[in-house]
Design a protein around this motif. Structure first.
Motif, mmCIF file in Angstrom:
data_model
loop_
_atom_site.group_PDB
_atom_site.id
_atom_site.type_symbol
_atom_site.label_atom_id
_atom_site.label_comp_id
_atom_site.label_asym_id
_atom_site.label_seq_id
_atom_site.Cartn_x
_atom_site.Cartn_y
_atom_site.Cartn_z
ATOM 1 N N ARG A 32 0.983 -1.374 -0.017
ATOM 2 C CA ARG A 32 -0.097 -0.170 0.043
ATOM 3 C C ARG A 32 0.865 1.222 -0.088
ATOM 4 O O ARG A 32 0.483 2.302 -0.602
ATOM 5 C CB ARG A 32 -0.973 -0.026 1.023
ATOM 6 C CG ARG A 32 -1.941 1.295 1.099
ATOM 7 C CD ARG A 32 -2.843 1.249 2.389
ATOM 8 N NE ARG A 32 -3.835 0.110 2.203
ATOM 9 C CZ ARG A 32 -4.685 -0.105 2.850
ATOM 10 N NH1 ARG A 32 -4.774 0.410 4.139
ATOM 11 N NH2 ARG A 32 -5.507 -1.255 2.947
ATOM 12 N N ASN A 59 -12.593 0.030 -3.775
ATOM 13 C CA ASN A 59 -11.142 -0.814 -3.557
ATOM 14 C C ASN A 59 -9.992 0.195 -3.878
ATOM 15 O O ASN A 59 -8.880 0.472 -3.464
ATOM 16 C CB ASN A 59 -11.140 -2.015 -4.396
ATOM 17 C CG ASN A 59 -9.645 -2.389 -4.329
ATOM 18 O OD1 ASN A 59 -8.918 -2.046 -4.869
ATOM 19 N ND2 ASN A 59 -9.775 -3.747 -3.785
ATOM 20 N N THR A 62 -9.528 2.990 -1.419
ATOM 21 C CA THR A 62 -8.776 2.585 -0.229
ATOM 22 C C THR A 62 -7.425 1.958 -0.527
ATOM 23 O O THR A 62 -6.562 2.292 0.393
ATOM 24 C CB THR A 62 -9.888 1.214 0.482
ATOM 25 O OG1 THR A 62 -11.053 1.806 0.770
ATOM 26 C CG2 THR A 62 -9.243 0.831 1.540
ATOM 27 N N ASN A 63 -7.324 1.017 -1.357
ATOM 28 C CA ASN A 63 -6.013 0.214 -1.456
ATOM 29 C C ASN A 63 -4.973 1.154 -2.364
ATOM 30 O O ASN A 63 -3.810 1.037 -2.273
ATOM 31 C CB ASN A 63 -6.009 -0.932 -1.899
ATOM 32 C CG ASN A 63 -6.727 -2.044 -1.009
ATOM 33 O OD1 ASN A 63 -6.396 -1.919 0.260
ATOM 34 N ND2 ASN A 63 -7.822 -2.512 -1.330
#
Length: 91
Positions: A32, A59, A62-63
């Motif tokens: 990340r 996703n 967030t990632n």
């Protein structure tokens, strides 16, 4: 015999001991960090360098740390949905 304390043991062999779990967690954090470092500012917004079809999903927000309008909207919708599912269970 598998060696414990490796992310590969967690992923490939399904070991969930504390050492393999910790190694896999750290690997995810490092991945990340690398992805977040690859973001670029476009029109004053941090945008992840992912294919266009990967934008607009929670996703990617967030990632990958993408803060474009489609990704931010998807994150808000996912957060709202999680909240309402949790509220529905407690009632």
């Amino acid at each position: 015999m598998t060696e414990h304390g490796n992310a590969s043991t967690y992923v490939n062999h399904g070991c969930r001991c504390q050492w393999c779990t910790a190694a896999n967690t750290e690997r995810g954090r490092e991945q990340r960090r690398v992805r977040f470092a690859s973001r670029r500012i476009v029109d004053g917004v941090l945008v992840a360098p992912v294919p266009q079809h990967r934008h607009g999903i929670a996703n990617t927000y967030t990632n990958w740390g993408c803060r474009c309008a489609p990704c931010a909207g998807a994150h808000r919708r996912a957060s709202r949905d999680r909240y309402w599912r949790r509220v529905a269970v407690t009632r």
